[in-house]
Design a protein around this motif. Structure first.
Motif, PDB file in Angstrom:
ATOM      1  N   LEU A  18       6.011   8.530  12.584  1.00 51.61           N
ATOM      2  CA  LEU A  18       4.636   8.359  12.139  1.00 51.61           C
ATOM      3  C   LEU A  18       4.653   7.610  10.815  1.00 51.61           C
ATOM      4  CD1 LEU A  18       3.251  11.976  12.711  1.00 51.61           C
ATOM      5  CD2 LEU A  18       3.231  10.054  14.304  1.00 51.61           C
ATOM      6  N   LEU A  19       4.008   6.472  10.767  1.00 52.66           N
ATOM      7  CA  LEU A  19       3.835   5.731   9.520  1.00 52.66           C
ATOM      8  C   LEU A  19       2.414   6.002   9.065  1.00 52.66           C
ATOM      9  CD1 LEU A  19       5.019   3.671   7.483  1.00 52.66           C
ATOM     10  CD2 LEU A  19       3.933   1.893   8.863  1.00 52.66           C
ATOM     11  N   ALA A  20       2.252   6.453   7.823  1.00 52.06           N
ATOM     12  CA  ALA A  20       0.937   6.904   7.376  1.00 52.06           C
ATOM     13  C   ALA A  20       0.564   6.369   6.003  1.00 52.06           C
ATOM     14  CB  ALA A  20       0.906   8.437   7.351  1.00 52.06           C
ATOM     15  N   GLU A  21      -0.740   6.170   5.843  1.00 51.48           N
ATOM     16  CA  GLU A  21      -1.329   5.823   4.558  1.00 51.48           C
ATOM     17  C   GLU A  21      -1.499   7.114   3.754  1.00 51.48           C
ATOM     18  OE1 GLU A  21      -5.633   4.124   2.961  1.00 51.48           O
ATOM     19  OE2 GLU A  21      -5.378   4.658   5.076  1.00 51.48           O
ATOM     20  N   VAL A  64      -0.483  16.702  15.718  1.00 51.84           N
ATOM     21  CA  VAL A  64      -0.683  15.656  14.709  1.00 51.84           C
ATOM     22  C   VAL A  64      -1.150  14.351  15.349  1.00 51.84           C
ATOM     23  CG1 VAL A  64       1.676  14.710  14.576  1.00 51.84           C
ATOM     24  CG2 VAL A  64       0.207  14.721  12.538  1.00 51.84           C
ATOM     25  N   LEU A  65      -0.697  14.076  16.563  1.00 54.93           N
ATOM     26  CA  LEU A  65      -1.185  12.875  17.239  1.00 54.93           C
ATOM     27  C   LEU A  65      -2.677  13.001  17.533  1.00 54.93           C
ATOM     28  CD1 LEU A  65       1.695  11.914  19.706  1.00 54.93           C
ATOM     29  CD2 LEU A  65       1.205  11.006  17.425  1.00 54.93           C
ATOM     30  N   ALA A  66      -3.117  14.198  17.914  1.00 58.29           N
ATOM     31  CA  ALA A  66      -4.536  14.421  18.190  1.00 58.29           C
ATOM     32  C   ALA A  66      -5.372  14.355  16.911  1.00 58.29           C
ATOM     33  CB  ALA A  66      -4.730  15.781  18.874  1.00 58.29           C
ATOM     34  N   ALA A  67      -4.844  14.910  15.822  1.00 62.52           N
ATOM     35  CA  ALA A  67      -5.607  14.996  14.569  1.00 62.52           C
ATOM     36  C   ALA A  67      -5.682  13.669  13.823  1.00 62.52           C
ATOM     37  CB  ALA A  67      -5.007  16.063  13.665  1.00 62.52           C
ATOM     38  N   GLY A  68      -4.568  12.951  13.758  1.00 62.85           N
ATOM     39  CA  GLY A  68      -4.536  11.678  13.039  1.00 62.85           C
ATOM     40  C   GLY A  68      -4.362  11.802  11.533  1.00 62.85           C
ATOM     41  N   VAL A  69      -4.481  13.019  10.999  1.00 66.02           N
ATOM     42  CA  VAL A  69      -4.263  13.249   9.566  1.00 66.02           C
ATOM     43  C   VAL A  69      -3.311  14.420   9.405  1.00 66.02           C
ATOM     44  CG1 VAL A  69      -6.479  12.296   8.793  1.00 66.02           C
ATOM     45  CG2 VAL A  69      -6.305  14.730   9.356  1.00 66.02           C
ATOM     46  N   TRP A  70      -2.598  14.426   8.274  1.00 71.11           N
ATOM     47  CA  TRP A  70      -1.621  15.481   8.030  1.00 71.11           C
ATOM     48  C   TRP A  70      -1.305  15.578   6.556  1.00 71.11           C
ATOM     49  CZ3 TRP A  70       3.240  12.960   6.953  1.00 71.11           C
ATOM     50  CH2 TRP A  70       3.344  11.638   7.406  1.00 71.11           C
ATOM     51  N   LEU A  75       5.699  21.719  -5.131  1.00 71.61           N
ATOM     52  CA  LEU A  75       5.986  20.860  -6.284  1.00 71.61           C
ATOM     53  C   LEU A  75       5.070  19.645  -6.313  1.00 71.61           C
ATOM     54  CD1 LEU A  75       9.898  20.919  -6.253  1.00 71.61           C
ATOM     55  CD2 LEU A  75       8.329  22.352  -7.579  1.00 71.61           C
ATOM     56  N   ALA A  76       4.652  19.184  -5.131  1.00 74.20           N
ATOM     57  CA  ALA A  76       3.708  18.073  -4.991  1.00 74.20           C
ATOM     58  C   ALA A  76       3.161  18.120  -3.568  1.00 74.20           C
ATOM     59  CB  ALA A  76       4.386  16.732  -5.252  1.00 74.20           C
ATOM     60  N   THR A  77       1.986  17.520  -3.364  1.00 75.57           N
ATOM     61  CA  THR A  77       1.398  17.454  -2.037  1.00 75.57           C
ATOM     62  C   THR A  77       0.872  16.055  -1.761  1.00 75.57           C
ATOM     63  OG1 THR A  77      -0.775  18.177  -2.828  1.00 75.57           O
ATOM     64  CG2 THR A  77       0.739  19.903  -2.002  1.00 75.57           C
ATOM     65  N   LEU A  78       0.822  15.719  -0.481  1.00 74.77           N
ATOM     66  CA  LEU A  78       0.260  14.452  -0.026  1.00 74.77           C
ATOM     67  C   LEU A  78      -0.690  14.735   1.120  1.00 74.77           C
ATOM     68  CD1 LEU A  78       3.575  12.391   0.408  1.00 74.77           C
ATOM     69  CD2 LEU A  78       2.153  12.514  -1.641  1.00 74.77           C
ATOM     70  N   GLU A  79      -1.750  13.962   1.199  1.00 79.10           N
ATOM     71  CA  GLU A  79      -2.591  13.948   2.385  1.00 79.10           C
ATOM     72  C   GLU A  79      -2.481  12.552   2.978  1.00 79.10           C
ATOM     73  OE1 GLU A  79      -6.505  16.190   2.236  1.00 79.10           O
ATOM     74  OE2 GLU A  79      -6.046  15.882   0.096  1.00 79.10           O
ATOM     75  N   CYS A  80      -2.280  12.504   4.297  1.00 73.97           N
ATOM     76  CA  CYS A  80      -1.939  11.246   4.956  1.00 73.97           C
ATOM     77  C   CYS A  80      -2.797  11.002   6.191  1.00 73.97           C
ATOM     78  CB  CYS A  80      -0.475  11.278   5.396  1.00 73.97           C
ATOM     79  SG  CYS A  80       0.681  11.645   4.062  1.00 73.97           S
ATOM     80  N   ARG A  81      -2.995   9.715   6.513  1.00 77.88           N
ATOM     81  CA  ARG A  81      -3.651   9.307   7.752  1.00 77.88           C
ATOM     82  C   ARG A  81      -2.666   8.415   8.514  1.00 77.88           C
ATOM     83  NH1 ARG A  81      -7.986   6.492   6.106  1.00 77.88           N
ATOM     84  NH2 ARG A  81      -9.301   8.342   6.130  1.00 77.88           N
ATOM     85  N   THR A  82      -2.387   8.792   9.743  1.00 78.32           N
ATOM     86  CA  THR A  82      -1.444   8.036  10.564  1.00 78.32           C
ATOM     87  C   THR A  82      -1.962   6.627  10.812  1.00 78.32           C
ATOM     88  OG1 THR A  82      -0.688  10.069  11.629  1.00 78.32           O
ATOM     89  CG2 THR A  82      -0.202   7.989  12.761  1.00 78.32           C
ATOM     90  N   GLN A  83      -1.100   5.638  10.574  1.00 76.03           N
ATOM     91  CA  GLN A  83      -1.429   4.234  10.798  1.00 76.03           C
ATOM     92  C   GLN A  83      -0.707   3.662  12.027  1.00 76.03           C
ATOM     93  OE1 GLN A  83      -3.702   2.411   8.779  1.00 76.03           O
ATOM     94  NE2 GLN A  83      -4.102   4.518   8.184  1.00 76.03           N
ATOM     95  N   GLN A  84       0.535   4.115  12.234  1.00 76.24           N
ATOM     96  CA  GLN A  84       1.321   3.638  13.371  1.00 76.24           C
ATOM     97  C   GLN A  84       2.120   4.798  13.951  1.00 76.24           C
ATOM     98  OE1 GLN A  84       3.144  -0.058  11.337  1.00 76.24           O
ATOM     99  NE2 GLN A  84       3.297  -0.443  13.527  1.00 76.24           N
ATOM    100  N   PRO A 105       0.826  -1.200   0.000  1.00 79.18           N
ATOM    101  CA  PRO A 105       0.000   0.000   0.000  1.00 79.18           C
ATOM    102  C   PRO A 105       0.866   1.259   0.000  1.00 79.18           C
ATOM    103  CG  PRO A 105       0.120  -0.854   2.211  1.00 79.18           C
ATOM    104  CD  PRO A 105       0.862  -1.822   1.332  1.00 79.18           C
ATOM    105  N   MET A 106       0.260   2.393  -0.341  1.00 77.31           N
ATOM    106  CA  MET A 106       1.003   3.653  -0.382  1.00 77.31           C
ATOM    107  C   MET A 106       1.223   4.146   1.049  1.00 77.31           C
ATOM    108  SD  MET A 106      -0.508   5.690  -3.672  1.00 77.31           S
ATOM    109  CE  MET A 106      -2.204   5.625  -3.128  1.00 77.31           C
ATOM    110  N   LEU A 107       2.497   4.151   1.477  1.00 77.76           N
ATOM    111  CA  LEU A 107       2.855   4.545   2.840  1.00 77.76           C
ATOM    112  C   LEU A 107       4.040   5.495   2.821  1.00 77.76           C
ATOM    113  CD1 LEU A 107       2.830   0.991   4.512  1.00 77.76           C
ATOM    114  CD2 LEU A 107       1.028   2.728   4.685  1.00 77.76           C
ATOM    115  N   VAL A 108       4.019   6.458   3.723  1.00 75.90           N
ATOM    116  CA  VAL A 108       5.158   7.345   3.958  1.00 75.90           C
ATOM    117  C   VAL A 108       5.415   7.379   5.458  1.00 75.90           C
ATOM    118  CG1 VAL A 108       4.789   8.792   1.913  1.00 75.90           C
ATOM    119  CG2 VAL A 108       3.741   9.430   4.094  1.00 75.90           C
TER     120      VAL A 108
END
Length: 163
Positions: A135-138, A63-69, A116-125, A46-49
């Protein structure tokens, strides 16, 4: 023989050229942002960063409270923004007032309009790692604007660029 010092590690890693990003989140009704260069692509399927965040940074708790970044990959034209968002002690309220941003279509986090590029992420671990948290994120969304330019880099404690 003694082991390496933290200063030696800082100097050694300073010789590793990295790209520069601004990471953002939305918590408590406020935009939170910081400059980061510890962002790494982990997997395409899966796509992870991953992102390493200093635990003392106020962005950490947000970011821990939000869960997305969001991640905005910066070009040379974003040097002043990178410097501003790397400034410790800057005001929390309206820290993005001098930055042209748009809201991510999936998470609503602020993303730099000229990136130059953007990502939206949801924290997984969330993994504690010394004085940082990993933070490992989808990856939920990728933005690839038509404009291109030179990438902003960080090397030996200074910003530069790469064509």
């Amino acid at each position: 023989m003694t082991g390496p010092t933290s200063d030696e590690l800082r100097q050694a890693m300073g010789r590793f050229v990295t790209g520069v990003t601004v990471v953002t989140t939305l918590a408590g009704g406020l935009d939170h942002a910081m400059t980061a260069n510890a962002v790494v692509s982990v997997s395409l399927d899966p796509m992870l960063v991953l992102l390493c965040v200093e635990q003392e940074a106020r962005w950490h708790d947000a970011v821990l409270a939000a869960g997305v970044w969001g991640v905005s990959i910066l070009g040379e034209q974003d040097r002043a923004t990178a410097q501003w968002l790397a400034t410790r002690g800057r005001p929390l309220h309206d820290q993005l007032a001098r930055v042209d941003v748009e809201r991510g279509p999936v998470t609503g986090v602020a993303l730099l309009s000229g990136a130059l590029a953007t990502l939206e992420c949801r924290t997984q671990q969330v993994v504690p790692a010394g004085d940082h948290t990993v933070l490992l994120a989808e990856v939920l969304h990728v933005g690839l604007p038509d404009h291109t330019g030179d990438a902003l880099t960080f090397y030996r404690g200074r910003f530069g660029h790469l064509s």
